[in-house]
Design a protein around this motif. Structure first.
Motif, PDB file in Angstrom:
ATOM      1  N   TRP A 169       0.832  -1.206   0.000  1.00  0.00           N
ATOM      2  CA  TRP A 169       0.000   0.000   0.000  1.00  0.00           C
ATOM      3  C   TRP A 169       0.868   1.258   0.000  1.00  0.00           C
ATOM      4  N   GLN A 170       1.941   1.236   0.777  1.00  0.00           N
ATOM      5  CA  GLN A 170       2.826   2.387   0.804  1.00  0.00           C
ATOM      6  C   GLN A 170       3.663   2.486  -0.472  1.00  0.00           C
ATOM      7  N   TRP A 171       4.039   1.344  -1.034  1.00  0.00           N
ATOM      8  CA  TRP A 171       4.775   1.339  -2.305  1.00  0.00           C
ATOM      9  C   TRP A 171       3.969   2.033  -3.396  1.00  0.00           C
ATOM     10  N   LEU A 172       2.656   1.824  -3.374  1.00  0.00           N
ATOM     11  CA  LEU A 172       1.793   2.411  -4.392  1.00  0.00           C
ATOM     12  C   LEU A 172       1.707   3.931  -4.290  1.00  0.00           C
ATOM     13  N   ARG A 173       2.172   4.500  -3.178  1.00  0.00           N
ATOM     14  CA  ARG A 173       2.208   5.955  -3.074  1.00  0.00           C
ATOM     15  C   ARG A 173       3.137   6.561  -4.125  1.00  0.00           C
ATOM     16  N   ALA A 174       4.159   5.821  -4.507  1.00  0.00           N
ATOM     17  CA  ALA A 174       5.182   6.382  -5.389  1.00  0.00           C
ATOM     18  C   ALA A 174       5.284   5.693  -6.731  1.00  0.00           C
ATOM     19  N   HIS A 175       4.623   4.541  -6.894  1.00  0.00           N
ATOM     20  CA  HIS A 175       4.793   3.759  -8.113  1.00  0.00           C
ATOM     21  C   HIS A 175       3.433   3.409  -8.714  1.00  0.00           C
ATOM     22  N   PRO A 176       3.235   3.668 -10.000  1.00  0.00           N
ATOM     23  CA  PRO A 176       2.003   3.237 -10.653  1.00  0.00           C
ATOM     24  C   PRO A 176       1.996   1.729 -10.836  1.00  0.00           C
ATOM     25  N   LEU A 177       0.823   1.145 -10.879  1.00  0.00           N
ATOM     26  CA  LEU A 177       0.693  -0.273 -11.165  1.00  0.00           C
ATOM     27  C   LEU A 177       0.614  -0.425 -12.681  1.00  0.00           C
ATOM     28  N   ASP A 178       1.730  -0.772 -13.301  1.00  0.00           N
ATOM     29  CA  ASP A 178       1.844  -0.789 -14.756  1.00  0.00           C
ATOM     30  C   ASP A 178       1.222  -2.064 -15.309  1.00  0.00           C
ATOM     31  N   SER A 179       0.081  -1.903 -15.978  1.00  0.00           N
ATOM     32  CA  SER A 179      -0.634  -3.047 -16.542  1.00  0.00           C
ATOM     33  C   SER A 179      -0.605  -3.052 -18.062  1.00  0.00           C
ATOM     34  N   GLY A 180       0.224  -2.206 -18.665  1.00  0.00           N
ATOM     35  CA  GLY A 180       0.336  -2.172 -20.116  1.00  0.00           C
ATOM     36  C   GLY A 180      -0.208  -0.894 -20.698  1.00  0.00           C
ATOM     37  N   ARG A 181       0.467  -0.353 -21.686  1.00  0.00           N
ATOM     38  CA  ARG A 181       0.134   0.970 -22.207  1.00  0.00           C
ATOM     39  C   ARG A 181      -1.161   1.017 -23.005  1.00  0.00           C
ATOM     40  N   THR A 182      -1.547  -0.072 -23.628  1.00  0.00           N
ATOM     41  CA  THR A 182      -2.713  -0.026 -24.520  1.00  0.00           C
ATOM     42  C   THR A 182      -3.894  -0.818 -23.987  1.00  0.00           C
ATOM     43  N   ASN A 183      -3.832  -1.226 -22.720  1.00  0.00           N
ATOM     44  CA  ASN A 183      -4.931  -1.976 -22.132  1.00  0.00           C
ATOM     45  C   ASN A 183      -5.858  -1.045 -21.358  1.00  0.00           C
ATOM     46  N   ALA A 184      -7.144  -1.282 -21.468  1.00  0.00           N
ATOM     47  CA  ALA A 184      -8.112  -0.552 -20.654  1.00  0.00           C
ATOM     48  C   ALA A 184      -8.153  -1.218 -19.282  1.00  0.00           C
ATOM     49  N   VAL A 185      -7.965  -0.427 -18.222  1.00  0.00           N
ATOM     50  CA  VAL A 185      -7.874  -0.965 -16.869  1.00  0.00           C
ATOM     51  C   VAL A 185      -8.871  -0.243 -15.972  1.00  0.00           C
ATOM     52  N   TYR A 186      -9.744  -1.008 -15.317  1.00  0.00           N
ATOM     53  CA  TYR A 186     -10.731  -0.449 -14.402  1.00  0.00           C
ATOM     54  C   TYR A 186     -10.764  -1.285 -13.133  1.00  0.00           C
ATOM     55  N   GLY A 187     -11.145  -0.643 -12.034  1.00  0.00           N
ATOM     56  CA  GLY A 187     -11.259  -1.388 -10.793  1.00  0.00           C
ATOM     57  C   GLY A 187     -10.850  -0.560  -9.602  1.00  0.00           C
ATOM     58  N   ARG A 188     -10.377  -1.255  -8.563  1.00  0.00           N
ATOM     59  CA  ARG A 188      -9.955  -0.554  -7.358  1.00  0.00           C
ATOM     60  C   ARG A 188      -8.836  -1.319  -6.672  1.00  0.00           C
ATOM     61  N   ILE A 189      -7.997  -0.575  -5.924  1.00  0.00           N
ATOM     62  CA  ILE A 189      -7.007  -1.172  -5.042  1.00  0.00           C
ATOM     63  C   ILE A 189      -7.351  -0.708  -3.638  1.00  0.00           C
ATOM     64  N   ALA A 190      -7.536  -1.664  -2.737  1.00  0.00           N
ATOM     65  CA  ALA A 190      -7.964  -1.349  -1.378  1.00  0.00           C
ATOM     66  C   ALA A 190      -6.800  -1.452  -0.403  1.00  0.00           C
TER      67      ALA A 190
END
Length: 414
Positions: free
Chosen positions: A134-155
């Motif tokens: 959770w703290q790592w995500l403060r500084a780093h995006p979750l890279d799921s690919g440049r051309t993919n549509a990404v929806y949802g949530r991280i809790a």
């Protein structure tokens, strides 16, 4: 052309489980394959609590090479490996010490999907995290690919000794069981709307599949929770000696490079991974030494106040860290109070009520307020929250009304 659907739900067995990921699969499996895919016909592959990363890779690779649209539903928990500090999807056998060998590297999603035609791939994610991630995500995006549509949530991490429910994905499945799949943007918005107060602290993912999409950490108009404050655009908080405070866990090591040993930093040491004070704070919190973690963060807060002033970004950053630590310690009163203080300080400094950092602070205060069971502090903090909500309504309709209704229920009966 038929579509392909991959349903992946994974979380560790035993004490390390943060979310009951597999509980969503019966609901998703009840949806017609064509509705899951948004195509006339579709092939569905289901993976429930898989044991081996290679097994997941084999199924993902097969799905990625199939012609036609691909929709990937991923429910589970993110953890960092101890060597490179990179995110992985935890599998059934994953423990904190074995992430590198038993979990599925998140980068494999990007690599396996990168050759697909733009606009043909959609990921719907419901992810929970441990404290370090959770703290790592403060500084780093979750890279799921440049051309993919990404929806949802991280809790964020659930309360101690509890297992979270994949509410976002269950909401998606419930909407789809009606037999009609709205455009994915609408589907996402409807699912986020059903989370209510539960989702106030989440990072909402909404990347529609353009250049840069998939490097997700941003909020979405009409959604609720923007990315965590330290990941916002602009200057990152600096310590008096110039170290970059990018999150409790520090920076992740570059691919292929082993990170330095963890340990507490010295004030005038050169900036490197093992000198990041967030590591010592995160280690104490992970070990259950919550008072030690808060005391260490308080030291850095006071140092930032002396060097930069009480309302500085540096000082506010450490108040935010302490708010997160209070949440992890199961102390919603202290966490709520800290987030309210951050929001008030930002507004007093002239930041606009619709500034992402202001909204994030009020959103998280609202979420923690909803976890308070003692009526007295709930009433006290609720009045402050209501005043802030009148100025910072946020991006989801009904937030102020929710506070007012809860305050009415908290009034003493007599």
């Amino acid at each position: 052309m038929p579509g392909t659907v991959l349903l992946l739900a994974a979380s560790p067995v035993g004490r390390g489980r943060l979310v009951d990921a597999a509980s969503v699969l019966p609901v998703l499996a009840a949806v017609d394959p064509a509705v899951l895919s948004g195509t006339d016909t579709a092939n569905v592959v289901e993976l429930a609590d898989p044991l081996e990363p290679q097994a997941v890779l084999t199924r993902l690779r097969a799905a990625a090479t199939a012609p036609g649209p691909l929709t990937v539903f991923v429910t589970g928990q993110l953890q960092l490996d101890r060597k490179q500090h990179l995110p992985h999807l935890a599998l059934a056998r994953t423990t904190p010490a074995t992430v590198r060998y038993t979990a599925f590297p998140w980068a494999w999603f990007r690599e396996e999907l990168r050759l697909r035609a733009p606009g043909t791939t959609t990921l719907l994610l419901d992810l929970h995290t441990d404290a370090e991630t959770w703290q790592w995500l403060r500084a780093h995006p979750l890279d799921s690919g440049r051309t993919n549509a990404v929806y949802g949530r991280i809790a964020p991490p659930p309360a101690r000794r509890s297992v979270a429910v994949p509410s976002y994905m269950k909401a998606v499945a419930t909407i789809l069981r009606s037999g009609w799949r709205p455009p994915v943007e609408q589907l996402h918005q409807q699912a986020v709307g059903r989370l209510g107060a539960e989702g106030y602290a989440d990072v909402v993912l909404a990347a529609p599949g353009s250049v840069g999409a998939g490097s997700v950490g941003a909020g979405v108009p009409g959604g609720f929770a923007p990315r965590p404050p330290s990941a916002l655009k602009g200057p990152r908080p600096q310590t008096p000696d110039g170290l970059d405070f990018a999150g409790l866990s520090g920076k992740s090591a570059p691919q292929g490079q082993e990170s330095a040993p963890q340990g507490r930093s010295q004030v005038n040491a050169p900036p490197s991974h093992d000198n990041d004070p967030h590591i010592a704070v995160a280690s104490a919190a992970q070990a259950g030494r919550h008072l030690d973690a808060d005391a260490l963060a308080a030291e850095h807060e006071q140092a930032a106040v002396r060097a930069h002033g009480r309302g500085s970004e540096e000082a506010l950053h450490w108040i935010e860290v302490r708010a997160d630590l209070a949440m992890l310690a199961g102390d919603p009163v202290r966490s709520c109070r800290a987030w309210l203080a951050v929001a008030a300080a930002r507004l007093a400094a002239g930041q606009s009520p619709d500034t992402a950092a202001v909204e994030a602070a009020v959103d998280r205060a609202h979420h923690q307020w909803g976890q308070i069971h003692d009526p007295a502090p709930a009433r006290e903090l609720g009045l402050t929250l209501a005043e802030l909500r009148s100025r910072v309504p946020g991006r989801r309709a009904g937030a102020l009304d929710h506070v007012r209704k809860q305050l009415l229920q908290l009034q003493p009966q007599g």
